[in-house]
Design an enzyme around this catalytic site. Structure first.
Site, PDB file in Angstrom:
ATOM      1  N   LYS A  23      35.139  12.790  -3.075  1.00 57.91           N
ATOM      2  CA  LYS A  23      35.582  11.399  -3.001  1.00 57.91           C
ATOM      3  C   LYS A  23      36.225  10.972  -4.306  1.00 57.91           C
ATOM      4  O   LYS A  23      37.249  10.272  -4.312  1.00 57.91           O
ATOM      5  CB  LYS A  23      34.381  10.497  -2.703  1.00 57.91           C
ATOM      6  CG  LYS A  23      34.677   9.002  -2.857  1.00 57.91           C
ATOM      7  CD  LYS A  23      33.422   8.187  -2.823  1.00 57.91           C
ATOM      8  CE  LYS A  23      33.717   6.703  -3.042  1.00 57.91           C
ATOM      9  NZ  LYS A  23      34.212   6.413  -4.395  1.00 57.91           N
ATOM     10  N   ASN A  24      35.643  11.365  -5.428  1.00 53.72           N
ATOM     11  CA  ASN A  24      36.143  10.926  -6.728  1.00 53.72           C
ATOM     12  C   ASN A  24      37.420  11.642  -7.144  1.00 53.72           C
ATOM     13  O   ASN A  24      37.949  11.378  -8.226  1.00 53.72           O
ATOM     14  CB  ASN A  24      35.063  11.127  -7.803  1.00 53.72           C
ATOM     15  CG  ASN A  24      33.918  10.149  -7.632  1.00 53.72           C
ATOM     16  OD1 ASN A  24      34.060   9.101  -7.019  1.00 53.72           O
ATOM     17  ND2 ASN A  24      32.756  10.496  -8.170  1.00 53.72           N
ATOM     18  N   ARG A  93      36.950   0.233  -5.311  1.00 49.40           N
ATOM     19  CA  ARG A  93      37.327   0.275  -6.717  1.00 49.40           C
ATOM     20  C   ARG A  93      38.477   1.234  -7.007  1.00 49.40           C
ATOM     21  O   ARG A  93      39.355   0.954  -7.819  1.00 49.40           O
ATOM     22  CB  ARG A  93      36.086   0.684  -7.528  1.00 49.40           C
ATOM     23  CG  ARG A  93      36.321   0.917  -8.999  1.00 49.40           C
ATOM     24  CD  ARG A  93      36.556  -0.381  -9.726  1.00 49.40           C
ATOM     25  NE  ARG A  93      36.919  -0.159 -11.113  1.00 49.40           N
ATOM     26  CZ  ARG A  93      37.101  -1.134 -11.997  1.00 49.40           C
ATOM     27  NH1 ARG A  93      36.955  -2.381 -11.629  1.00 49.40           N
ATOM     28  NH2 ARG A  93      37.430  -0.873 -13.231  1.00 49.40           N
ATOM     29  N   ASP A 117      31.738  -1.033  -5.521  1.00 49.91           N
ATOM     30  CA  ASP A 117      30.292  -1.043  -5.664  1.00 49.91           C
ATOM     31  C   ASP A 117      29.820  -2.068  -6.697  1.00 49.91           C
ATOM     32  O   ASP A 117      30.469  -2.289  -7.716  1.00 49.91           O
ATOM     33  CB  ASP A 117      29.796   0.337  -6.101  1.00 49.91           C
ATOM     34  CG  ASP A 117      30.043   1.390  -5.038  1.00 49.91           C
ATOM     35  OD1 ASP A 117      30.043   1.025  -3.853  1.00 49.91           O
ATOM     36  OD2 ASP A 117      30.249   2.555  -5.395  1.00 49.91           O
ATOM     37  N   ASP A 305      26.372   8.717 -11.120  1.00 49.01           N
ATOM     38  CA  ASP A 305      26.344   8.637  -9.656  1.00 49.01           C
ATOM     39  C   ASP A 305      25.085   9.257  -9.066  1.00 49.01           C
ATOM     40  O   ASP A 305      24.759   9.003  -7.902  1.00 49.01           O
ATOM     41  CB  ASP A 305      27.571   9.342  -9.060  1.00 49.01           C
ATOM     42  CG  ASP A 305      28.812   8.470  -9.088  1.00 49.01           C
ATOM     43  OD1 ASP A 305      28.698   7.291  -9.466  1.00 49.01           O
ATOM     44  OD2 ASP A 305      29.894   8.966  -8.731  1.00 49.01           O
TER      45      ASP A 305
END
Length: 419
Positions: A23-24, A93, A117, A305
């Site tokens: 995802k990042n 974000r 978030d 995370d």
């Protein structure tokens, strides 16, 4: 309609789980497609909510975006639009990562301040100061980041903190700037290396990925490419911690175990048998986990995370653990929810002290962000009775096929819809 999870505790997780793309990384790679006219293809994309959200942001900028399975095809026009509006950006974000590519391609950008978030302040000061050093003017106006540049030129830029987002935006702006740019104290995350590799495939000249210094030789034009996203180390580690918490035996595939060196070392200290494999790792926990201390730091330190998972592990460990949060000040909101589940925990500033208990107690809890949501589900797996986890849309933003994967390992979880 809203949805929540019902998680029944008491089962040992066993089996194999395959991790998708990070995802990042994927969202930044999608944004990088703005840098080249034509069709860029990103493969191994995770099936998470943020991918179609980023697709909507890109469509709003004039791109054609096709999502098919784990592949995203992005066709960027010769002249992209430069305004990323509030409706598209407010939901997550990572949408701010279009700022650098838009300044590079269009020499101007208007990007609504992003949502995402609730884990603390994440200002854009470093993004803006880096763009200014490259020759852009940048201000916050009417809830938007506004940047304009007559010309972009190379610069020596030193970040006050190795911010991942600032490193990415400055990097993507610098690849089309005139001359040489050096970014010191750059973020070192594997996702940064992934972005550097894709940019180089497009014709950029970036060196130093994975180190504290990135050097970029600006080029006039980039070309579209096809690139495979690296495996998601945070999702992979989540399953590894779940194995340890439930005294299970889980093989995780689809990720480079070297990206999780410190995390896997911590699981070993907790008493797990951790075996690196060619495309992942295996975690076996035979006894109750031992208490260990965690301190979050930028890569290669322990990831912020994974802080909720570290707290979950500490909550059922034998002994007392201290968790120190050095990155995001509001992440300890998660501790309040863990106390609902019977965790013996207290916080003091950026420290949390957790005294492990043999079993947590089920209760209704609420997710405040992606990782907190996953951490609460893991806690539910080691609680008596049935735990209700609410606001699970956060989890859908970061964990593909979460319910299916958990059930495949023997976990008992149900998604429930309510008015």
């Amino acid at each position: 309609m809203s949805e929540h999870f019902l998680v029944t505790g008491g089962n040992r997780l066993e089996g194999e789980v395959v991790v998708g793309g990070a995802k990042n990384s994927v969202l930044k790679l999608m944004a990088a497609a703005l840098l080249a006219e034509g069709t860029t293809v990103v493969t191994n994309c995770p099936d998470i909510l943020d991918v179609p959200l980023m697709a909507e942001v890109l469509r709003g900028l004039g791109c054609e975006v096709e999502l098919e399975g784990s592949e995203v095809r992005i066709t960027t026009p010769a002249e992209p639009k430069y305004r990323a509006d509030f409706d598209a950006v407010k939901q997550f974000r990572a949408s701010v990562c279009v700022l650098g590519p838009l300044v590079a391609r269009c020499r101007r950008a208007v990007v609504a301040l992003p949502g995402g978030d609730a884990i603390g302040s994440r200002p854009l000061d470093m993004h803006q100061s880096g763009l200014r050093l490259l020759g852009a003017r940048s201000e916050i106006e009417h809830g938007c980041v506004v940047a304009e540049a007559d010309d972009l030129h190379g610069a020596n830029i030193r970040l006050v903190f190795p911010s991942v987002g600032a490193t990415e935006n400055i990097l993507m702006a610098a690849v089309l700037a005139r001359g040489e740019t050096v970014i010191d104290n750059a973020a070192r995350e594997p996702e940064i290396v992934d972005l550097c590799n894709m940019l180089n495939q497009m014709g950029a000249k970036v060196s130093g990925g994975g180190s504290t210094t990135l050097t970029i030789q600006g080029v006039r034009k980039l070309e579209p490419t096809t690139h495979r996203v690296i495996g998601d180390r945070i999702v992979a580690a989540t399953w590894g911690v779940a194995a340890s918490m439930t005294r299970g035996d889980v093989r995780v595939r689809g990720v480079n175990h070297k990206h999780l060196g410190l995390v896997l070392d911590k699981l070993r200290l907790a008493g797990a048998e951790v075996t690196p494999e060619v495309d992942g790792f295996r975690v076996i926990q035979r006894e109750r986990p031992k208490a260990i201390n965690f301190a979050t730091l930028p890569y290669p330190g322990f990831p912020t995370d994974l802080q909720p998972m570290a707290i979950g592990l500490a909550a059922v460990a034998d002994g007392t653990s201290m968790i120190t949060e050095n990155v995001f000040e509001s992440r300890f909101r998660f501790v309040e929810e863990m106390i609902r589940l019977g965790a013996d925990a207290r916080t003091d500033g950026h420290h949390a002290v957790i005294r492990g208990v043999p079993v947590l107690s089920s209760a209704p809890v609420w997710s405040s962000d992606i990782r907190a949501g996953a951490g609460l589900v893991l806690a539910g797996l080691v609680a008596d009775g049935v735990t209700e986890v609410h606001d699970i849309f956060h989890i859908d933003r970061g964990y593909p096929r979460f319910v299916e994967n958990l059930r495949g390992l023997g976990g008992v979880i149900e998604r429930v819809s309510t008015e």
